[in-house]
Design a protein around this motif. Sequence first.
Motif, PDB file in Angstrom:
ATOM      1  N   ALA A  13     147.395 113.692  67.004  1.00 27.49           N
ATOM      2  CA  ALA A  13     146.229 112.823  67.207  1.00 27.49           C
ATOM      3  C   ALA A  13     145.869 112.715  68.688  1.00 27.49           C
ATOM      4  CB  ALA A  13     146.505 111.436  66.634  1.00 27.49           C
ATOM      5  N   PHE A  14     146.871 112.582  69.548  1.00 24.44           N
ATOM      6  CA  PHE A  14     146.590 112.486  70.984  1.00 24.44           C
ATOM      7  C   PHE A  14     146.013 113.786  71.529  1.00 24.44           C
ATOM      8  CE2 PHE A  14     149.325 108.683  70.999  1.00 24.44           C
ATOM      9  CZ  PHE A  14     148.565 107.863  71.828  1.00 24.44           C
ATOM     10  N   PHE A  15     146.563 114.923  71.114  1.00 22.06           N
ATOM     11  CA  PHE A  15     146.034 116.199  71.597  1.00 22.06           C
ATOM     12  C   PHE A  15     144.636 116.465  71.043  1.00 22.06           C
ATOM     13  CE2 PHE A  15     150.450 117.417  72.764  1.00 22.06           C
ATOM     14  CZ  PHE A  15     150.182 117.785  74.062  1.00 22.06           C
ATOM     15  N   LEU A  16     144.387 116.123  69.782  1.00 29.40           N
ATOM     16  CA  LEU A  16     143.043 116.293  69.226  1.00 29.40           C
ATOM     17  C   LEU A  16     142.033 115.411  69.946  1.00 29.40           C
ATOM     18  CD1 LEU A  16     143.745 116.614  65.395  1.00 29.40           C
ATOM     19  CD2 LEU A  16     142.836 118.370  66.918  1.00 29.40           C
ATOM     20  N   THR A  17     142.449 114.215  70.298  1.00 28.46           N
ATOM     21  CA  THR A  17     141.568 113.323  71.057  1.00 28.46           C
ATOM     22  C   THR A  17     141.227 113.936  72.406  1.00 28.46           C
ATOM     23  OG1 THR A  17     142.553 111.407  69.963  1.00 28.46           O
ATOM     24  CG2 THR A  17     141.332 110.992  71.989  1.00 28.46           C
TER      25      THR A  17
ATOM     26  N   ALA B  80     146.826 103.684  77.844  1.00 30.80           N
ATOM     27  CA  ALA B  80     147.977 102.786  77.701  1.00 30.80           C
ATOM     28  C   ALA B  80     147.870 101.945  76.426  1.00 30.80           C
ATOM     29  CB  ALA B  80     148.085 101.879  78.918  1.00 30.80           C
ATOM     30  N   VAL B  81     146.679 101.454  76.140  1.00 28.56           N
ATOM     31  CA  VAL B  81     146.481 100.669  74.917  1.00 28.56           C
ATOM     32  C   VAL B  81     146.682 101.543  73.684  1.00 28.56           C
ATOM     33  CG1 VAL B  81     144.760  99.397  73.563  1.00 28.56           C
ATOM     34  CG2 VAL B  81     145.020  98.938  76.007  1.00 28.56           C
ATOM     35  N   ALA B  82     146.174 102.773  73.727  1.00 32.05           N
ATOM     36  CA  ALA B  82     146.354 103.695  72.594  1.00 32.05           C
ATOM     37  C   ALA B  82     147.833 103.986  72.359  1.00 32.05           C
ATOM     38  CB  ALA B  82     145.588 104.988  72.833  1.00 32.05           C
ATOM     39  N   LEU B  83     148.584 104.143  73.437  1.00 33.87           N
ATOM     40  CA  LEU B  83     150.021 104.385  73.309  1.00 33.87           C
ATOM     41  C   LEU B  83     150.721 103.186  72.697  1.00 33.87           C
ATOM     42  CD1 LEU B  83     152.472 106.188  73.768  1.00 33.87           C
ATOM     43  CD2 LEU B  83     152.630 105.240  76.078  1.00 33.87           C
TER      44      LEU B  83
ATOM     45  N   GLY C 268     137.792 106.088  85.797  1.00 39.82           N
ATOM     46  CA  GLY C 268     139.169 106.587  85.813  1.00 39.82           C
ATOM     47  C   GLY C 268     140.171 105.501  85.475  1.00 39.82           C
ATOM     48  N   ALA C 269     139.951 104.310  86.023  1.00 40.15           N
ATOM     49  CA  ALA C 269     140.833 103.184  85.715  1.00 40.15           C
ATOM     50  C   ALA C 269     140.718 102.795  84.243  1.00 40.15           C
ATOM     51  CB  ALA C 269     140.498 102.000  86.613  1.00 40.15           C
ATOM     52  N   MET C 270     139.515 102.829  83.714  1.00 45.44           N
ATOM     53  CA  MET C 270     139.313 102.495  82.300  1.00 45.44           C
ATOM     54  C   MET C 270     139.985 103.525  81.402  1.00 45.44           C
ATOM     55  SD  MET C 270     138.120 100.471  80.050  1.00 45.44           S
ATOM     56  CE  MET C 270     136.918  99.451  80.830  1.00 45.44           C
ATOM     57  N   GLY C 271     139.936 104.803  81.800  1.00 45.87           N
ATOM     58  CA  GLY C 271     140.612 105.840  81.026  1.00 45.87           C
ATOM     59  C   GLY C 271     142.111 105.614  80.972  1.00 45.87           C
ATOM     60  N   GLY C 272     142.697 105.220  82.095  1.00 42.94           N
ATOM     61  CA  GLY C 272     144.120 104.911  82.113  1.00 42.94           C
ATOM     62  C   GLY C 272     144.456 103.717  81.252  1.00 42.94           C
TER      63      GLY C 272
END
Length: 186
Positions: free
Chosen positions: A160-164, A141-144, A133-137
Motif C-alpha cells: 500500500a505504501f509503495f503503491l501510494t 507519519a500519520v499514515a504510519l 514538504g513539512a505537510m508531506g512528512g
Amino acid sequence: MALSRPPSACPFLLLRTLVLAFGAHPDPNYFESYLTIASTVSSMLCLMANFLLVNRVPIRVRVLASLTVMLAIFLVMTVLVKVDTSSWTSGFFAVTIICMAILSGTSTIFNSSVFGMTGSFPMRNSQALISGGAMGGTISAVALLVDLAASSDVTDSTLAFFLTADVFLGLCVGLYLLLSRLEYAR
C-alpha cells in the motif's frame, strides 16, 4: 578522539558497500548503515553533479528525468514487495542498496531543481513549497501510525505504501507537464 574519513573516501565507501552487497552476506544488524552510506554518498555526488550541470541541462529535463527515474525505481520496488526473496537475500540486498542510491541521487536533483525553479516565482511560492514538504512528512507519519494500529500483514502495508508513492509520483509527472501550460508559470 576518533578521526573521520576524508571526503575523498566517500565514493570508496559506496563502492565498498556495493562490493559487500554482491560478494558477502551482509550483516542484517547493519542494514540501515549500508542504506545510509549508499544514500548519503549518492546524494552528495548528485548534488555536486547538479551544481556543475545547472546551466547546461534545462530545469525541465532535470525535473522530468528525476521524477521518471524515481517512478521507475518505485515501480520495481512495488513489484518486489510480492516476490519471495528468501532464496536470494544477498541479491535482494544489492538491489535494495542500488535502488536506494539511485532514489537518493534523483531526489537530490529533483529537490534542488524545484527549489531553483521556485526562486523565480514570488516568495509565497517558496513558502508553499517548504510548507508542502513539512505537510508531506506529517502525512507520512500519520499514515504510519494508522498503519501500525490497523494493519495485520506487513506485506500488504508495504504494498500500500509503495503503491501510494507510485500514484503520487505519476501525479507529480502529470502536474509538472501541466505546469508549463499555465499562464502563471510562464
